[in-house]
Write a protein that holds these residues in place. Structure first.
Motif, PDB file in Angstrom:
ATOM      1  N   GLY A  54       0.778  -1.233   0.000  1.00 42.81           N
ATOM      2  CA  GLY A  54       0.000   0.000   0.000  1.00 42.81           C
ATOM      3  C   GLY A  54       0.805   1.276   0.000  1.00 42.81           C
ATOM      4  N   ILE A  55       0.216   2.346   0.541  1.00 44.81           N
ATOM      5  CA  ILE A  55       0.742   3.700   0.310  1.00 44.81           C
ATOM      6  C   ILE A  55       1.753   4.147   1.366  1.00 44.81           C
ATOM      7  N   ASN A  56       1.970   3.332   2.410  1.00 46.10           N
ATOM      8  CA  ASN A  56       3.026   3.584   3.390  1.00 46.10           C
ATOM      9  C   ASN A  56       2.826   4.869   4.184  1.00 46.10           C
ATOM     10  N   ASN A  57       1.589   5.111   4.597  1.00 40.43           N
ATOM     11  CA  ASN A  57       1.360   6.255   5.477  1.00 40.43           C
ATOM     12  C   ASN A  57       2.072   6.089   6.814  1.00 40.43           C
ATOM     13  N   TYR A  58       2.344   4.858   7.215  1.00 38.02           N
ATOM     14  CA  TYR A  58       3.020   4.611   8.488  1.00 38.02           C
ATOM     15  C   TYR A  58       4.343   5.364   8.560  1.00 38.02           C
ATOM     16  N   GLU A  59       5.108   5.342   7.468  1.00 31.39           N
ATOM     17  CA  GLU A  59       6.376   6.065   7.435  1.00 31.39           C
ATOM     18  C   GLU A  59       6.225   7.488   6.902  1.00 31.39           C
ATOM     19  N   LEU A  60       5.241   7.712   6.034  1.00 26.89           N
ATOM     20  CA  LEU A  60       5.138   8.983   5.316  1.00 26.89           C
ATOM     21  C   LEU A  60       4.055   9.892   5.887  1.00 26.89           C
ATOM     22  N   TYR A  61       3.664   9.654   7.134  1.00 27.36           N
ATOM     23  CA  TYR A  61       2.565  10.441   7.691  1.00 27.36           C
ATOM     24  C   TYR A  61       2.863  11.933   7.737  1.00 27.36           C
ATOM     25  N   GLU A  62       4.112  12.315   7.956  1.00 28.35           N
ATOM     26  CA  GLU A  62       4.418  13.743   7.993  1.00 28.35           C
ATOM     27  C   GLU A  62       4.169  14.398   6.638  1.00 28.35           C
ATOM     28  N   PHE A 435     -15.474  16.083   6.227  1.00 28.46           N
ATOM     29  CA  PHE A 435     -14.214  15.390   5.959  1.00 28.46           C
ATOM     30  C   PHE A 435     -14.294  14.718   4.595  1.00 28.46           C
ATOM     31  N   HIS A 436     -13.296  14.946   3.774  1.00 28.75           N
ATOM     32  CA  HIS A 436     -13.264  14.301   2.462  1.00 28.75           C
ATOM     33  C   HIS A 436     -12.554  12.957   2.559  1.00 28.75           C
ATOM     34  N   TRP A 437     -13.153  11.945   1.948  1.00 26.80           N
ATOM     35  CA  TRP A 437     -12.490  10.649   1.768  1.00 26.80           C
ATOM     36  C   TRP A 437     -12.034  10.582   0.326  1.00 26.80           C
ATOM     37  N   ALA A 438     -10.776  10.677   0.077  1.00 23.86           N
ATOM     38  CA  ALA A 438      -9.689  10.655   1.046  1.00 23.86           C
ATOM     39  C   ALA A 438      -8.592  11.586   0.536  1.00 23.86           C
ATOM     40  N   LEU A 439      -7.617  11.865   1.389  1.00 20.36           N
ATOM     41  CA  LEU A 439      -6.485  12.674   0.956  1.00 20.36           C
ATOM     42  C   LEU A 439      -5.730  11.970  -0.160  1.00 20.36           C
ATOM     43  N   THR A 440      -5.473  10.676   0.021  1.00 15.58           N
ATOM     44  CA  THR A 440      -4.696   9.905  -0.946  1.00 15.58           C
ATOM     45  C   THR A 440      -5.450   8.636  -1.333  1.00 15.58           C
ATOM     46  N   MET A 460       2.152   3.375  -6.700  1.00 18.79           N
ATOM     47  CA  MET A 460       2.304   2.260  -5.773  1.00 18.79           C
ATOM     48  C   MET A 460       3.715   1.677  -5.759  1.00 18.79           C
ATOM     49  N   ILE A 461       4.552   2.084  -6.680  1.00 22.41           N
ATOM     50  CA  ILE A 461       5.946   1.645  -6.670  1.00 22.41           C
ATOM     51  C   ILE A 461       6.801   2.607  -5.844  1.00 22.41           C
ATOM     52  N   THR A 462       6.723   3.891  -6.185  1.00 22.15           N
ATOM     53  CA  THR A 462       7.566   4.882  -5.509  1.00 22.15           C
ATOM     54  C   THR A 462       6.911   5.474  -4.267  1.00 22.15           C
ATOM     55  N   LYS A 463       5.604   5.315  -4.148  1.00 25.71           N
ATOM     56  CA  LYS A 463       4.776   5.895  -3.069  1.00 25.71           C
ATOM     57  C   LYS A 463       4.673   7.417  -3.180  1.00 25.71           C
ATOM     58  N   GLU A 464       5.027   7.969  -4.307  1.00 29.30           N
ATOM     59  CA  GLU A 464       4.905   9.411  -4.517  1.00 29.30           C
ATOM     60  C   GLU A 464       3.439   9.823  -4.520  1.00 29.30           C
ATOM     61  N   ARG A 465       3.127  10.933  -3.861  1.00 29.86           N
ATOM     62  CA  ARG A 465       1.792  11.528  -3.870  1.00 29.86           C
ATOM     63  C   ARG A 465       1.722  12.519  -5.021  1.00 29.86           C
ATOM     64  N   ILE A 466       0.821  12.271  -5.959  1.00 30.01           N
ATOM     65  CA  ILE A 466       0.712  13.079  -7.171  1.00 30.01           C
ATOM     66  C   ILE A 466      -0.657  13.758  -7.180  1.00 30.01           C
ATOM     67  N   PRO A 467      -0.706  15.075  -7.179  1.00 32.45           N
ATOM     68  CA  PRO A 467      -2.012  15.735  -7.065  1.00 32.45           C
ATOM     69  C   PRO A 467      -2.900  15.499  -8.282  1.00 32.45           C
TER      70      PRO A 467
END
Length: 484
Positions: A54-62, A435-440, A460-467
């Motif tokens: 998945g998107i790795n929010n655990y590490e990328l929460y900031e 609240f909007h579902w979802a940010l990412t 899903m490979i790099t986990k980059e957030r792309i607007p």
């Protein structure tokens, strides 16, 4: 309204996992086992996608918190995952339990000694992680909303594969078994004891009727435990009500913060409003899906037998606010009672409307449908939120969004649904947040990564957030302009 809440939502299981070194996997939840079961995959009950990709929010929460801040949001909603905090059973921690004349659990006293014992059983690393997440949100100025049960359960509480194969023999049947009420209260008390200084709003459950309807009445939709058992469904309803009330009491021992419940209030409309049977079907749907929890937790009126004869149980009247997750409506028609144990289930959804549409098409009323096939119906947000507000508690729209990977529907979807929020406020309805579902993008349960709800696409490979720029800018503008 300068104090109006604008936010985004995430749940733990759907967002946290995905670090490339697989260091932060939670393999102790029921859903973890459910989505990798060979039978489920072979029979297309689940996608075969795995949450650890998945998107790795655990590490990328900031990063995610900063994206939310840059949108101008002032609130963030997340889940503290029970199976992360207590990966192993807490049955041995003794608490005092009292019952009422109906045999329901009336009080669970979790003394300091029990909290200290729970602290010894808790996963220290995960406790520190959630403390860091919440501290970062507070540092950025967010109002924090924390949910304690967003569908997933520890596998020692609910083993869905064991339960499906041997219901009577399973010793981990989730909300079917009353003893898990007590374990949830322990978890809730411990969470409030540990995190209350960083939490502004608590929610006990997210969408408890989804657990009932999809888990025990619709065995082919890919929801654990995937069985048809109306008798169990009835137990799950009552046990979740009691679990909410007792968790409410436990949390209040440690904080004055508001404690609520998040429901997916779904407005039901008769297929033929001139057919008395269809009208009755819509009324029964509303009573079963929406009113059972609203009546019990806000008025203490509990339909113990699910036979339209509620009794007054004051110790279940425990609720400070109502969350409403709204995506679409239901259009229903009459059917003869389907289950002896649930005589009010006299309705069936009509193909093409609400949740039953074809992906990327139009409904029979010419409303567009999403990648999921869900009908876009903004008026339903007004009707469902107004219903939640009938009970004298403030309402927060705790989820609202659309599956739209190409970002075609979402900008208009946001605008039209926020217009309904404005109309609610103009008509004096006490709605205080959106609240909007979802940010990412995220892991969408049995559908895996196929369904994309995010304002930000995730590689899903790099986990980059792309607007998804049209939606990002639309939501930013809506938040900036407010609802006045």
């Amino acid at each position: 309204m300068s104090n109006f809440i604008w936010g985004v939502v995430q749940s733990a299981f759907q967002f946290e996992m995905g670090d490339p070194l697989r260091r932060n996997i939670d393999a102790r939840s029921d859903w973890w086992h459910w989505v990798r079961d060979p039978f489920n995959i072979k029979n297309d009950l689940v996608s075969g996608d795995l949450p650890e990709e998945g998107i790795n929010n655990y590490e990328l929460y900031e990063i995610d918190h900063r994206l939310a801040k840059d949108l101008g949001l002032n609130a963030y909603q997340l889940t503290i995952e029970w199976s992360r905090i207590f990966p192993c059973p807490t049955w041995g921690v003794e608490v005092k339990v009292e019952r009422d004349s109906y045999g329901l659990i009336k009080r669970v006293k979790v003394p300091k000694e029990a909290l200290e014992e729970l602290d010894g059983l808790a996963n220290r690393r995960e406790v520190l992680h959630y403390l860091a997440v919440l501290k970062n949100l507070k540092k950025l100025g967010f109002t924090t909303f924390v949910t304690l049960n967003h569908q997933t359960l520890p596998v020692w509480v609910h083993d869905p594969l064991w339960t499906r194969s041997d219901f009577e023999g399973s010793r981990a049947r989730g909300w079917v078994d009353e003893r898990n009420i007590i374990e949830f209260v322990k978890f809730s008390a411990y969470s409030a004891w540990k995190f209350s200084e960083l939490v502004d709003f608590w929610a006990t459950f997210d969408e408890p009727m989804v657990t009932v309807e999809l888990g025990y009445l619709a065995p082919y939709v890919g929801w654990p435990p995937g069985i048809l058992n109306p008798k169990a469904a009835k137990k799950v309803i009552i046990n979740q009500m009691v679990a909410h009330a007792r968790a409410y009491d436990a949390i209040k021992e440690h904080t004055k913060a508001p404690v609520g419940i998040i429901l997916n209030i779904i407005p039901a409309y008769p297929l033929n409003p001139h057919d008395a049977r269809d009208v009755k079907a819509a009324e029964n749907y509303d009573y079963f899906h929406n009113r059972l929890f609203l009546e019990a937790l806000n008025r203490g009126r509990v339909d113990l037998e699910l036979d339209w004869n509620p009794v007054k149980i004051p110790h279940l009247e425990r609720n400070d606010w109502v969350g409403n997750n709204y995506y679409t409506r239901e259009v229903v028609k009459w059917t003869e009672p389907r289950f002896e144990e649930l005589p009010m289930v006299t309705f069936v959804g009509v193909e093409g409307y609400g949740y039953s549409g074809n992906p990327n098409g139009v409904s029979p009323d010419n409303n567009p449908t999403s990648d999921f096939g869900w009908e876009v119906y903004p008026k339903g947000l007004y009707d469902s939120t107004a219903e939640g507000a009938e009970y004298g508690r403030p309402v927060y729209i705790t989820e609202n969004g659309v599956a739209d990977s190409k970002d075609i529907l979402r900008p208009r979807y946001i605008i039209e649904h926020v217009e309904e929020v404005k109309r609610l406020l103009e008509n004096g309805i006490d709605v205080r947040g959106y609240f909007h579902w979802a940010l990412t993008d995220n892991y969408e349960w049995a559908m895996g990564f196929k369904i994309r709800f995010g304002l930000y696409e995730v590689d899903m490979i790099t986990k980059e957030r792309i607007p998804r720029r049209n939606s990002v800018e639309t939501y930013r503008k809506v938040v900036r302009e407010g609802v006045e």
